[in-house]
Design an enzyme around this catalytic site. Structure first.
Site, PDB file in Angstrom:
ATOM      1  CB  SER A  36      -0.949   0.000   1.206  1.00  8.57           C
ATOM      2  OG  SER A  36      -0.201  -0.047   2.402  1.00  8.57           O
ATOM      3  CG  ASP A  60      -3.989  -5.742   5.071  1.00  6.28           C
ATOM      4  OD1 ASP A  60      -3.376  -5.573   6.135  1.00  6.28           O
ATOM      5  OD2 ASP A  60      -4.965  -5.046   4.721  1.00  6.28           O
ATOM      6  CE  LYS A  87       6.628   5.552   5.982  1.00  4.45           C
ATOM      7  NZ  LYS A  87       8.024   5.324   5.729  1.00  4.45           N
ATOM      8  CB  SER A 127       8.145   6.104  16.961  1.00  2.23           C
ATOM      9  OG  SER A 127       8.413   7.461  16.815  1.00  2.23           O
ATOM     10  CE1 TYR A 152       3.495   6.062  12.839  1.00  6.72           C
ATOM     11  CE2 TYR A 152       4.254   7.973  14.085  1.00  6.72           C
ATOM     12  CZ  TYR A 152       4.510   6.778  13.456  1.00  6.72           C
ATOM     13  OH  TYR A 152       5.791   6.283  13.453  1.00  6.72           O
ATOM     14  CE  LYS A 156       4.985   3.144  14.924  1.00  2.00           C
ATOM     15  NZ  LYS A 156       5.186   1.870  14.252  1.00  2.00           N
ATOM     16  CG  ASN A 202       9.156  11.677   7.402  1.00  2.02           C
ATOM     17  OD1 ASN A 202       8.558  10.718   6.922  1.00  2.02           O
ATOM     18  ND2 ASN A 202       8.968  12.060   8.645  1.00  2.02           N
ATOM     19  CG  LEU A 203      14.547  17.675   7.071  1.00  2.00           C
ATOM     20  CD1 LEU A 203      13.974  18.975   6.521  1.00  2.00           C
ATOM     21  CD2 LEU A 203      15.307  17.941   8.379  1.00  2.00           C
ATOM     22  NE  ARG A 298       5.948  18.804  10.853  1.00  2.00           N
ATOM     23  CZ  ARG A 298       6.634  17.798  10.333  1.00  2.00           C
ATOM     24  NH1 ARG A 298       6.532  17.527   9.043  1.00  2.00           N
ATOM     25  NH2 ARG A 298       7.457  17.075  11.070  1.00  2.00           N
ATOM     26  CG  ASP A 301       7.453  19.735  13.926  1.00  2.21           C
ATOM     27  OD1 ASP A 301       7.298  18.506  13.792  1.00  2.21           O
ATOM     28  OD2 ASP A 301       7.737  20.500  12.985  1.00  2.21           O
TER      29      ASP A 301
HETATM   30  C1  UD1 Z   1       7.885  12.470  12.339  1.00  3.08           C
HETATM   31  C2  UD1 Z   1       6.741  12.177  13.247  1.00  3.08           C
HETATM   32  C3  UD1 Z   1       7.100  11.020  14.134  1.00  3.08           C
HETATM   33  C4  UD1 Z   1       7.435   9.813  13.272  1.00  3.08           C
HETATM   34  C5  UD1 Z   1       8.537  10.180  12.310  1.00  3.08           C
HETATM   35  C6  UD1 Z   1       8.706   9.034  11.331  1.00  3.08           C
HETATM   36  C7  UD1 Z   1       5.671  14.380  13.591  1.00  3.08           C
HETATM   37  C8  UD1 Z   1       5.344  15.411  14.583  1.00  3.08           C
HETATM   38  N1  UD1 Z   1       6.396  13.344  14.043  1.00  3.08           N
HETATM   39  O1  UD1 Z   1       8.993  12.855  13.129  1.00  3.08           O
HETATM   40  O2  UD1 Z   1       6.019  10.709  14.969  1.00  3.08           O
HETATM   41  O3  UD1 Z   1       7.822   8.742  14.084  1.00  3.08           O
HETATM   42  O4  UD1 Z   1       8.198  11.345  11.565  1.00  3.08           O
HETATM   43  O5  UD1 Z   1       9.710   9.300  10.434  1.00  3.08           O
HETATM   44  O6  UD1 Z   1       5.322  14.479  12.456  1.00  3.08           O
HETATM   45  N2  UD1 Z   1      10.906  19.663   8.693  1.00  3.08           N
HETATM   46  C9  UD1 Z   1      11.001  20.840   7.956  1.00  3.08           C
HETATM   47  N3  UD1 Z   1      10.516  20.848   6.686  1.00  3.08           N
HETATM   48  C10 UD1 Z   1       9.936  19.756   6.113  1.00  3.08           C
HETATM   49  C11 UD1 Z   1       9.856  18.547   6.865  1.00  3.08           C
HETATM   50  C12 UD1 Z   1      10.333  18.550   8.148  1.00  3.08           C
HETATM   51  O7  UD1 Z   1      11.505  21.848   8.453  1.00  3.08           O
HETATM   52  O8  UD1 Z   1       9.509  19.849   4.961  1.00  3.08           O
HETATM   53  C13 UD1 Z   1      11.430  19.623  10.063  1.00  3.08           C
HETATM   54  C14 UD1 Z   1      10.365  19.338  11.096  1.00  3.08           C
HETATM   55  O9  UD1 Z   1       9.773  20.519  11.539  1.00  3.08           O
HETATM   56  C15 UD1 Z   1      11.183  18.646  12.179  1.00  3.08           C
HETATM   57  C16 UD1 Z   1      12.323  17.968  11.410  1.00  3.08           C
HETATM   58  O10 UD1 Z   1      12.363  18.595  10.142  1.00  3.08           O
HETATM   59  O11 UD1 Z   1      11.725  19.604  13.022  1.00  3.08           O
HETATM   60  C17 UD1 Z   1      12.102  16.480  11.219  1.00  3.08           C
HETATM   61  O12 UD1 Z   1      10.811  16.300  10.653  1.00  3.08           O
HETATM   62  P1  UD1 Z   1      10.292  14.870  10.147  1.00  3.08           P
HETATM   63  O13 UD1 Z   1      11.269  14.313   9.194  1.00  3.08           O
HETATM   64  O14 UD1 Z   1       8.884  15.046   9.680  1.00  3.08           O
HETATM   65  O15 UD1 Z   1      10.360  13.971  11.429  1.00  3.08           O
HETATM   66  P2  UD1 Z   1       9.702  14.207  12.888  1.00  3.08           P
HETATM   67  O16 UD1 Z   1       8.718  15.287  12.874  1.00  3.08           O
HETATM   68  O17 UD1 Z   1      10.821  14.316  13.850  1.00  3.08           O
END
Ligand code: UD1
Length: 344
Positions: A36, A60, A87, A127, A152, A156, A202-203, A298, A301
């Site tokens: 999926s 599944d 997730k 997590s 989510y 966990k 995710n970042l 965001r 966070d």
């Molecule tokens: C997120 C989830 C967490 C999960 C994990 C899985 C939230 C609040 N938490 O963690 O529960 O277990 O993913 O991988 O969503 N950022 C930016 N710009 C972006 C994306 C992210 O600045 O476009 C920043 C975020 O604000 C954060 C950091 O990068 O400070 C990491 O973000 P991310 O990769 O989404 O992970 P988490 O938020 O730590």
């Protein structure tokens, strides 16, 4: 050849890397995945890396009857590593029942069937989200669990409790719960990596997709946090390092080295790295200038969190080895590979 290990969600990001390390360690890997949020290409990637294709069944975990058929077909499974789950944090807020149904039912199904099919060991993907905003950093496993910020995150926490309750009830099961910090990067061969559906949340996938031109600009969510450069701090852990911890955890349970029937370990590097530092590292190792802007925070966070990994270092004998530079380069090489294949 060591025994059979079932990897649920094994076509996904962390699952596929773990399947590689299990095969490298001599285990026979059976992957189930409903595809999926992944594709069967990762199964081929595992073969290209290890020379061996794992057994794969599209299935599944919420489908109890299919699981029963699977356990009848593959007898003698020694352990399960349970990755399969939805997730996306934001989606879980919009569709809570989908998350509770998927993520809780699949674990309940496995725990229900394991004693019947004499499967004694389960590793569960948890997590650091269970810690919420820590009172102090680094954070160890004895820190209090905070109310979850999203459905989510709640799944966990609830799943950790379900495992503990089931084991306490005296069923013939052992479990190791692994609390991941922020997994990033890809396999050094660029044969497998992270492939998010749609716009990445995710970042690191957002960084690499921006650098390659799929996304126009990276938004950095806030530079007014109480941290040295104002951006959030995370413990970014290389996905191959993370995968290796699963092999050690499975070995530990199979060899009966654990003292407790449920053990919990943080998996992180022990180093906090800020979002801006990570962006600068990416620019340094790739020589590419990233188009980014600072925007508002965001919602939900955490300001700063990084692991105290001493328990995993000492008891599991596992330690994160890869540095952040090589890890960011691996993420970039994976993105380049996706471009080469015309996927992204
Ligand atoms: C997120 C989830 C967490 C999960 C994990 C899985 C939230 C609040 N938490 O963690 O529960 O277990 O993913 O991988 O969503 N950022 C930016 N710009 C972006 C994306 C992210 O600045 O476009 C920043 C975020 O604000 C954060 C950091 O990068 O400070 C990491 O973000 P991310 O990769 O989404 O992970 P988490 O938020 O730590």
């Amino acid at each position: 050849m060591k025994g059979k290990i079932l990897v649920t969600g094994g076509a996904g990001y962390i699952g596929s890397h773990t399947a590689v390390e299990l095969q490298n360690a001599g285990y026979e890997v059976i992957i189930i995945d409903d595809l999926s949020n992944s594709t069967a290409d990762s199964i081929d990637g595992i073969k290209r890396i290890t020379g061996k294709k794992p057994i794969f069944e599209k299935l599944d975990c919420n489908d109890l009857e299919s699981l029963k058929r699977l356990f009848k077909k593959y007898v003698g499974i020694q352990g399960i590593i349970h990755f399969a789950a939805s997730k996306a944090v934001g989606e879980s807020v919009q569709k809570p029942l989908l998350y509770y149904r998927n993520n809780l039912n699949s674990l309940i199904n496995l725990l229900d069937l394991m004693p019947k099919y004499k499967i004694p060991n389960i590793v569960f993907s948890s997590s650091c989200t269970v810690y919420g905003e820590p009172d102090t950093n680094p954070i160890d496993e004895s820190a209090p669990i905070k109310p979850a910020e999203s459905p989510y995150g709640n799944t966990k926490q609830i799943n950790e409790e379900i495992i503990t309750d089931v084991v306490r009830a005296g069923l013939p099961l052992k479990s190791i719960i692994l609390r991941y910090f922020n997994p990033i990067g890809a396999h050094p061969t660029a044969e497998i990596g992270e492939l998010p559906n749609g716009v990445p949340q995710n970042l690191v996938p957002y960084i690499t997709q921006t650098a390659i031109g799929v996304r126009e600009q990276l938004s950095i969510f806030g530079d007014d946090y109480n941290t040295p450069d104002g951006s959030c701090i995370r413990d970014f852990i290389n996905v191959v390092d993370l995968a290796k911890a699963h092999v050690v955890a499975i070995d530990r349970m199979i060899e009966n080295k654990s003292n407790d029937k449920v053990e919990i370990f943080n998996l992180g590097t022990g180093n906090g790295v800020s979002v801006l530092e990570l962006v600068k590292t990416f620019e340094k190792v790739t020589g590419k200038k990233l188009n980014y802007k600072i925007v508002g925070r965001r919602q939900g966070d955490i300001e700063k969190i990084w692991a105290d990994p001493v328990k995993a270092n000492t008891i599991l004998g596992w330690k994160a080895k890869e540095n952040i530079e090589d890890t960011m380069l691996s993420a970039w090489n994976w993105q380049l590979k996706l471009r080469e294949k015309g996927i992204m």
